[in-house]
Enzyme design. Structure first.
Site, PDB file in Angstrom:
ATOM      1  N   ASP A  11      27.649  38.916  44.748  1.00 50.73           N
ATOM      2  CA  ASP A  11      27.178  39.986  45.635  1.00 50.73           C
ATOM      3  C   ASP A  11      26.664  39.443  46.969  1.00 50.73           C
ATOM      4  OD1 ASP A  11      27.847  41.885  43.764  1.00 50.73           O
ATOM      5  OD2 ASP A  11      25.860  41.921  42.857  1.00 50.73           O
ATOM      6  N   GLY A  21      29.236  50.848  39.328  1.00 47.18           N
ATOM      7  CA  GLY A  21      30.095  50.183  38.343  1.00 47.18           C
ATOM      8  C   GLY A  21      29.312  49.781  37.110  1.00 47.18           C
ATOM      9  N   ARG A  44      35.638  43.655  49.788  1.00 46.77           N
ATOM     10  CA  ARG A  44      34.635  42.976  50.626  1.00 46.77           C
ATOM     11  C   ARG A  44      35.206  41.823  51.445  1.00 46.77           C
ATOM     12  NH1 ARG A  44      29.472  43.439  46.481  1.00 46.77           N
ATOM     13  NH2 ARG A  44      28.920  45.560  47.139  1.00 46.77           N
ATOM     14  N   ARG A  52      38.109  51.709  41.168  1.00 48.32           N
ATOM     15  CA  ARG A  52      37.815  50.361  40.654  1.00 48.32           C
ATOM     16  C   ARG A  52      38.415  50.146  39.258  1.00 48.32           C
ATOM     17  NH1 ARG A  52      31.687  49.062  41.984  1.00 48.32           N
ATOM     18  NH2 ARG A  52      32.359  47.038  41.211  1.00 48.32           N
ATOM     19  N   SER A  63      32.703  38.481  34.351  1.00 45.44           N
ATOM     20  CA  SER A  63      32.097  39.728  34.829  1.00 45.44           C
ATOM     21  C   SER A  63      30.990  40.139  33.877  1.00 45.44           C
ATOM     22  CB  SER A  63      33.159  40.826  34.900  1.00 45.44           C
ATOM     23  OG  SER A  63      32.537  42.095  34.880  1.00 45.44           O
ATOM     24  N   ARG A 122      19.822  47.928  33.046  1.00 41.26           N
ATOM     25  CA  ARG A 122      19.758  47.482  31.640  1.00 41.26           C
ATOM     26  C   ARG A 122      18.464  47.926  30.981  1.00 41.26           C
ATOM     27  NH1 ARG A 122      23.158  44.558  34.500  1.00 41.26           N
ATOM     28  NH2 ARG A 122      24.854  43.394  33.504  1.00 41.26           N
ATOM     29  N   ARG A 146      26.317  46.757  50.624  1.00 37.27           N
ATOM     30  CA  ARG A 146      26.116  45.350  51.020  1.00 37.27           C
ATOM     31  C   ARG A 146      26.812  45.039  52.360  1.00 37.27           C
ATOM     32  NH1 ARG A 146      23.212  43.799  46.712  1.00 37.27           N
ATOM     33  NH2 ARG A 146      23.977  44.472  44.696  1.00 37.27           N
ATOM     34  N   LYS A 186      18.386  45.420  40.673  1.00 36.26           N
ATOM     35  CA  LYS A 186      19.234  46.567  40.307  1.00 36.26           C
ATOM     36  C   LYS A 186      19.862  46.337  38.935  1.00 36.26           C
ATOM     37  CE  LYS A 186      23.065  47.397  42.961  1.00 36.26           C
ATOM     38  NZ  LYS A 186      24.276  47.796  42.222  1.00 36.26           N
ATOM     39  N   SER A 187      20.415  45.140  38.716  1.00 35.83           N
ATOM     40  CA  SER A 187      21.077  44.862  37.430  1.00 35.83           C
ATOM     41  C   SER A 187      20.104  45.014  36.269  1.00 35.83           C
ATOM     42  CB  SER A 187      21.616  43.432  37.407  1.00 35.83           C
ATOM     43  OG  SER A 187      22.715  43.318  38.241  1.00 35.83           O
TER      44      SER A 187
HETATM   45  C1  S3P Z   1      26.560  43.501  37.998  1.00 36.95           C
HETATM   46  C2  S3P Z   1      27.517  42.550  37.886  1.00 36.95           C
HETATM   47  C3  S3P Z   1      28.383  42.119  38.977  1.00 36.95           C
HETATM   48  C4  S3P Z   1      27.844  42.556  40.328  1.00 36.95           C
HETATM   49  C5  S3P Z   1      27.337  43.957  40.335  1.00 36.95           C
HETATM   50  C6  S3P Z   1      26.258  44.158  39.284  1.00 36.95           C
HETATM   51  C7  S3P Z   1      25.794  43.874  36.805  1.00 36.95           C
HETATM   52  O1  S3P Z   1      29.659  42.690  38.799  1.00 36.95           O
HETATM   53  O2  S3P Z   1      28.824  42.406  41.328  1.00 36.95           O
HETATM   54  O3  S3P Z   1      26.783  44.279  41.606  1.00 36.95           O
HETATM   55  O4  S3P Z   1      24.747  44.541  36.922  1.00 36.95           O
HETATM   56  O5  S3P Z   1      26.237  43.510  35.706  1.00 36.95           O
HETATM   57  P1  S3P Z   1      30.712  41.981  37.834  1.00 36.95           P
HETATM   58  O6  S3P Z   1      29.969  41.474  36.697  1.00 36.95           O
HETATM   59  O7  S3P Z   1      31.695  43.026  37.433  1.00 36.95           O
HETATM   60  O8  S3P Z   1      31.321  40.892  38.671  1.00 36.95           O
END
Ligand code: S3P
Length: 431
Positions: free
Chosen positions: A317, A97, A348, A125, A170, A31, A391, A26-27
């Site tokens: 996560d 987020g 969580r 958030r 983060s 990107r 999750r 997903k991350s």
């Molecule tokens: C993510 C970073 C993490 C993660 C989120 C996805 C990302 O959050 O918990 O599910 O894609 O950069 P943080 O970097 O804010 O901790």
């Protein structure tokens, strides 16, 4: 995601066996789409995540005039021929987020004014963590609740590079600032206490950005990105549910193919191994600047461990599913310095403790984590809540498989945020 589609999970009678793949990371999917839109030529992306979160990123890009075309189910092209255009409506990041925080870094240097918001969970958030450093760079940005909550209003402007010493680790904050830095005057430096996932750094380097990484410090200068094809590995955070399930269901043996093995994400493998899990990595290779490989997991006798600050970003996560593993481990598992878990799609720490207690686990909530005393036979015969968090939904499902009696999970459809194929893939290894 409003309808309540409950799910009944029946306890497993047989071991998990078989070979599976899980959907794309997903991350990296977020990107890939966003960075592709920073080039002016078509970029082909292979194996994109079809979860609702990544679709939110695609729809925000489309609202900004980017052409997205699916060639087949998971393969798409991104073309932003003329550059971003002023959106007609408020941009909607849904539950994501990553979408809102990364896009804020890009919108801050645009040539127009835009607003971006999300669902009820996203609006709660913390956004001050990106708004404050963006303001220091000269951004014209404001938000609800004293500039801390979405909706965020951004009037694009010229930014200057800063040195930002982040108090939290983060990847979303880091990526937001680096993306703003990609279009800012001078050098932008971001430093964090413990290194968070580094997909942004790796993908920007792959696409030719002027970026340097030194341990927990990243420097970026204004750069043009090249259009190159991007292929995305399987999501280790989705694989984590299968890894833990195979470790705790007696006699299981499964293989998960094509998983991203970036060291900033493999904390789940390190933690499970420390607990005594038998996990083997096979066929390790590099694609698009990311490690990828297959993993074999065997049922194992687990023992409790202590997990603290240095480990947290690499398992941020995975902590809910690690709590389930801890209920099946002999001895005490302590998770501390993980207060960030309270600022995810749900709180969580609270969600995991409430659900696992209902199942019969011996778990205590702490301000910055939890303590689990194992091993306990989970009873089941209860109704779990998802707290509108994908999750937490999947964590409940795995706990249900290991319980004595069936478990009902309300609003299980939240799973679609990251992993719509979740139960279908489980069905392949349940016999
Ligand atoms: C993510 C970073 C993490 C993660 C989120 C996805 C990302 O959050 O918990 O599910 O894609 O950069 P943080 O970097 O804010 O901790």
């Amino acid at each position: 995601m409003n309808a309540n589609i409950p799910k009944t999970v029946n306890p497993l009678k047989n071991p998990l066996k078989g070979t599976i793949k899980v959907p794309a990371d997903k991350s990296i999917s977020h990107r890939a789409a966003i960075f592709a839109a920073l080039t002016r030529k078509e970029v082909l992306i292979g194996n994109f995540s079809l979860g609702a979160d990544c679709k939110s990123t695609l729809s925000v890009l489309e609202q900004l005039g980017v052409e997205i075309n699916f060639q087949s189910e998971n393969n798409l092209s991104v073309l932003n021929k003329k550059g971003f255009k002023e959106p007609k409506n408020i941009l909607y990041a849904g539950n994501s987020g990553t979408t809102i925080r990364l896009m804020a870094g890009i919108l801050a240097t645009s040539s127009f004014t835009s607003s971006i918001t999300g669902d009820e969970s996203l609006k709660k958030r913390p956004m001050g963590r990106i708004i404050n450093p963006l303001k220091q760079m000269g951004a014209n940005i404001s938000a609800e609740d004293n500039d801390t909550k979405a909706p965020i209003i951004i009037k694009g402007s010229k930014l200057k590079g800063i040195m930002h010493n982040s108090q939290i680790s983060s990847a979303q904050v880091k990526s937001c600032i680096l993306l703003a830095g990609l279009n800012a005057e001078g050098k932008t430096i971001f430093r964090e206490p413990v290194k968070s996932r580094d997909h942004t750094e790796r993908l920007l380097a792959y696409l030719g950005a002027d970026i340097e990484v030194e341990d927990t410090k990243v420097k970026i200068k204004q750069s043009e990105l090249q259009s190159k094809p991007i292929s995305i590995p399987g999501d280790i955070s989705s694989a984590a549910f299968f890894i833990v399930a195979a470790c705790i269901i007696p006699d299981s043996e499964i293989v998960i193919e094509g998983i991203g093995l970036n060291p900033t994400r493999t904390g789940i493998i390190d933690v499970m191994k420390q607990m005594g899990a038998k996990i083997t990595i096979l066929n390790q290779r590099i694609e698009c600047n990311e490690e990828i490989g297959d993993i074999k997991i065997n049922y194992s006798k687990l023992k409790g461990i202590t997990i603290g600050k240095e480990m947290i970003p690499a398992i941020i996560d995975e902590l809910p599913i690690i709590a389930v593993a801890a209920t099946q481990a002999e001895g005490t598992t302590i998770v501390k310095e993980a207060e960030e878990l309270r600022h995810k799609e749900s709180d969580r720490i609270k969600a995991v403790c409430l659900n696992l207690k209902k199942l019969g686990a011996d778990i205590e909530e702490a301000l910055d984590g939890f303590v689990v005393h194992g091993k306990t036979q989970l009873r089941g015969n209860c109704v779990l809540e998802t707290y509108h968090d994908h999750r937490i939904a999947m964590t409940g499902y795995v706990a249900g498989l290991a319980s004595l009696k069936p478990v009902k999970i309300n609003e299980f459809n939240w799973v679609n945020i990251s992993f719509p194929e979740f139960t279908d893939i489980f069905a392949k290894i349940i016999h």
